[in-house]
Scaffold this motif. Structure first.
Motif, PDB file in Angstrom:
ATOM      1  N   ILE A 203      -3.203  -0.112  -4.964  1.00 25.50           N
ATOM      2  CA  ILE A 203      -3.270  -1.008  -3.804  1.00 25.50           C
ATOM      3  C   ILE A 203      -3.802  -0.247  -2.589  1.00 25.50           C
ATOM      4  CG2 ILE A 203      -1.939  -2.441  -2.211  1.00 25.50           C
ATOM      5  CD1 ILE A 203       0.025  -3.002  -4.481  1.00 25.50           C
TER       6      ILE A 203
ATOM      7  N   TYR B 273      -7.551  -3.577  -6.457  1.00 26.56           N
ATOM      8  CA  TYR B 273      -6.533  -4.615  -6.635  1.00 26.56           C
ATOM      9  C   TYR B 273      -6.407  -5.092  -8.079  1.00 26.56           C
ATOM     10  CZ  TYR B 273      -6.793  -4.663  -1.546  1.00 26.56           C
ATOM     11  OH  TYR B 273      -6.787  -4.295  -0.221  1.00 26.56           O
TER      12      TYR B 273
ATOM     13  N   LEU C 241      -0.304  -9.494  -4.266  1.00 26.67           N
ATOM     14  CA  LEU C 241      -1.589  -9.347  -4.962  1.00 26.67           C
ATOM     15  C   LEU C 241      -2.058 -10.684  -5.526  1.00 26.67           C
ATOM     16  CD1 LEU C 241      -1.038  -5.985  -6.889  1.00 26.67           C
ATOM     17  CD2 LEU C 241      -2.769  -6.401  -5.128  1.00 26.67           C
TER      18      LEU C 241
ATOM     19  N   LYS D 109      -7.354   0.091  -2.625  1.00 26.29           N
ATOM     20  CA  LYS D 109      -8.021  -1.222  -2.667  1.00 26.29           C
ATOM     21  C   LYS D 109      -8.585  -1.557  -4.046  1.00 26.29           C
ATOM     22  CE  LYS D 109      -9.277  -1.004   2.265  1.00 26.29           C
ATOM     23  NZ  LYS D 109      -7.908  -1.361   2.632  1.00 26.29           N
TER      24      LYS D 109
ATOM     25  N   GLU E  15       0.808  -1.214   0.000  1.00 19.77           N
ATOM     26  CA  GLU E  15       0.000   0.000   0.000  1.00 19.77           C
ATOM     27  C   GLU E  15       0.844   1.269   0.000  1.00 19.77           C
ATOM     28  OE1 GLU E  15       0.834  -1.178   4.188  1.00 19.77           O
ATOM     29  OE2 GLU E  15       0.166  -2.225   2.364  1.00 19.77           O
TER      30      GLU E  15
ATOM     31  N   GLU F 138      -3.605 -12.784  -2.797  1.00 24.46           N
ATOM     32  CA  GLU F 138      -4.982 -12.369  -2.514  1.00 24.46           C
ATOM     33  C   GLU F 138      -5.921 -12.799  -3.642  1.00 24.46           C
ATOM     34  OE1 GLU F 138      -6.116 -11.150   0.154  1.00 24.46           O
ATOM     35  OE2 GLU F 138      -4.379 -10.396   1.244  1.00 24.46           O
ATOM     36  N   LYS F 139      -5.440 -12.664  -4.859  1.00 23.84           N
ATOM     37  CA  LYS F 139      -6.267 -12.992  -6.016  1.00 23.84           C
ATOM     38  C   LYS F 139      -6.601 -14.482  -6.089  1.00 23.84           C
ATOM     39  CE  LYS F 139      -6.304 -12.330 -11.055  1.00 23.84           C
ATOM     40  NZ  LYS F 139      -5.503 -11.863 -12.221  1.00 23.84           N
TER      41      LYS F 139
END
Length: 466
Positions: free
Chosen positions: A64, A69, A96, A67, A44, A99-100
């Motif tokens: 980032i 993404y 990333l 948010k 971030e 998270e993805k």
């Protein structure tokens, strides 16, 4: 207004002013919870900003922070295709992708002196980013991806008597999702944080070498040999090349690493073989703060030793490397020179040039020596678009692989479980060979000697031919 009311009003104004000053100082203090949190990032914000502003990089990081993404993923992917040699951005993109994927993941951290020693920190982050990528996307089987927090510990900087690194270590320790830390870079910062991590039962795997850290804490490990191993290798080389070693040892007394390496070297060759043993100018921290005085100081020291010394030993930390380079320039190759791993630097080659040629340096790894039978060097060159992968990158890669393996071997990973796994006949494939630890927490491996040579119009460290 009578005098009593006037006095009361003046007191009230004065007290209000004092309260205002106290609150302002607290809000602007570099050491508070919010300020320390600003030193830690998953993507971030950037801690390792390049000198050249890269708009695409900034857009990705801002996305980032906001948010967004999907946009961040596309932007950083495009950026890294054109600028692959950016490890911080690579870690952000790796995070990333974690998270993805929506898959289970675990969190570890890397803490380096980004703001005070950017080049070395980037070398470490390349190893971390590469290991994270391999762990998450290149291995078969196993569950649990790795998400990585990056921290800037500022190395030895202080605020109001408190080391910033201690504040960073405490903040990382309080974040219960973090199961291990790669760090810290220097022996001083590792010593300053080892007991903090012990209190929070959090493992750290360090790249520092001081013998003072051997058996220091059950939660402390490292993927580099300690200073005794480096000193022994350098001493053995000197004793093989010279009939009788007569050494002048340069160090800086404000560093645990520098004192450790120099003292271990002296122990290996024997104190009778040390010239100018107690001379203050051999302690680089006593030199003038004015760089214009360094050449004269170096000249004076070498003149005192010229009739008896036959080798120079340089054991500086990064902040004193320029003073050692003055010693090299004055020496001009007249006496053989040995050096610790902090001398293994692009600056040594760029500024030392001919005066650095034939210097022997002890490091943990040299990729040219150890690449036989491993595809790591080629994969590393492909990932970063460069061949400049050194021991810091390799040992950081090994540290991440070790933490990943220790986490993976647990059904429900815990901090204490990580320590237990690393302490129990642990072994896992590393960049170039298996990563193992001694009972002391020290790395179970050898030292490599390299030599500065001239190649065409440039200079490089190459494996010492034996």
């Amino acid at each position: 207004m009578n005098s009593i009311l006037r006095v009361k009003l003046l007191k009230l104004i004065f007290l209000s002013f004092i309260v205002f000053i106290v609150i302002s100082c607290a809000e602007n203090s570099p050491i508070n919870g919010d300020a320390i949190s600003e030193r830690i990032t998953f993507g971030e914000k950037s801690l390792a900003n390049p000198e050249e502003v890269r708009p695409e990089r900034e857009r990705g990081i801002n996305s980032i922070a906001n948010k967004n993404y999907d946009r961040a993923f596309r932007t950083l992917t495009n950026y890294l295709e054109s600028t692959p040699n950016d490890p911080e951005a690579r870690i952000f993109l790796n995070n990333l992708e974690v998270e993805k994927s929506k898959k289970p993941y675990h969190v570890i951290a890397v803490s380096m002196p980004i703001s005070s020693n950017l080049n070395a920190s980037l070398e470490v982050l390349r190893g971390v980013a590469h290991a994270q990528y391999d762990w998450n996307f290149s291995r078969s089987g196993g569950e649990g991806m790795l998400k990585i927090a990056i921290a800037d510990d500022d190395d030895n900087d202080f605020n109001n008597g408190t080391k910033i690194v201690e504040e960073v270590a405490t903040e990382l320790s309080k974040r219960q999702e973090i199961l291990g830390v790669v760090g810290h870079y220097s022996s001083d910062t590792s010593l300053a944080t080892a007991n903090i991590y012990k209190d929070y039962q959090l493992v750290s795997i360090s790249l520092s070498t001081s013998v003072e850290l051997t058996n220091y804490s059950p939660y402390f490990f490292r993927t580099v040999p300690n200073d005794q191993a480096a000193a022994k290798a350098l001493a053995k080389y000197a004793q093989t090349e010279l009939n009788s070693v007569k050494a002048v040892v340069f160090y800086n007394s404000d560093s645990k690493y520098s004192k450790s390496l120099s003292q271990e070297f002296i122990s290996e060759i024997g104190r009778r073989n040390i010239i100018l043993r107690e001379h203050p100018d051999c302690d680089l921290s006593t030199w003038s703060k004015n760089p214009e005085d360094w050449r004269e100081t170096a000249t004076q020291v070498l003149n005192r030793a010229k009739d008896s010394a036959n080798v120079l030993m340089l054991a500086p930390t990064t902040g004193y490397l320029d003073r050692d380079l003055e010693i090299l320039h004055v020496n001009q190759g007249n006496l053989p020179v040995l050096g610790g791993d902090e001398v293994y630097s692009a600056k040594t080659l760029e500024k030392g040039r001919d005066s650095a040629v034939k210097m022997i340096v002890a490091i943990a790894w040299d990729i040219e020596v150890n690449e036989a039978g491993s595809d790591f060097p080629e994969r590393s060159r492909k990932l970063w678009g460069t061949s400049s992968v050194n021991w810091r990158t390799i040992t950081a890669y090994d540290a991440v692989q070790a933490l990943g393996k220790a986490i993976e071997k647990q059904t429900q990973p815990t901090r204490e479980g990580v320590r237990e796994e690393l302490s129990s006949n642990f072994s896992t494939p590393g960049a170039l060979r298996a990563v193992k630890f001694l009972d002391s927490g020290d790395y179970d491996g050898d030292i490599q000697l390299v030599e500065v040579v001239k190649i065409g119009d440039g200079y490089d460290f190459v494996p010492l031919k034996r």
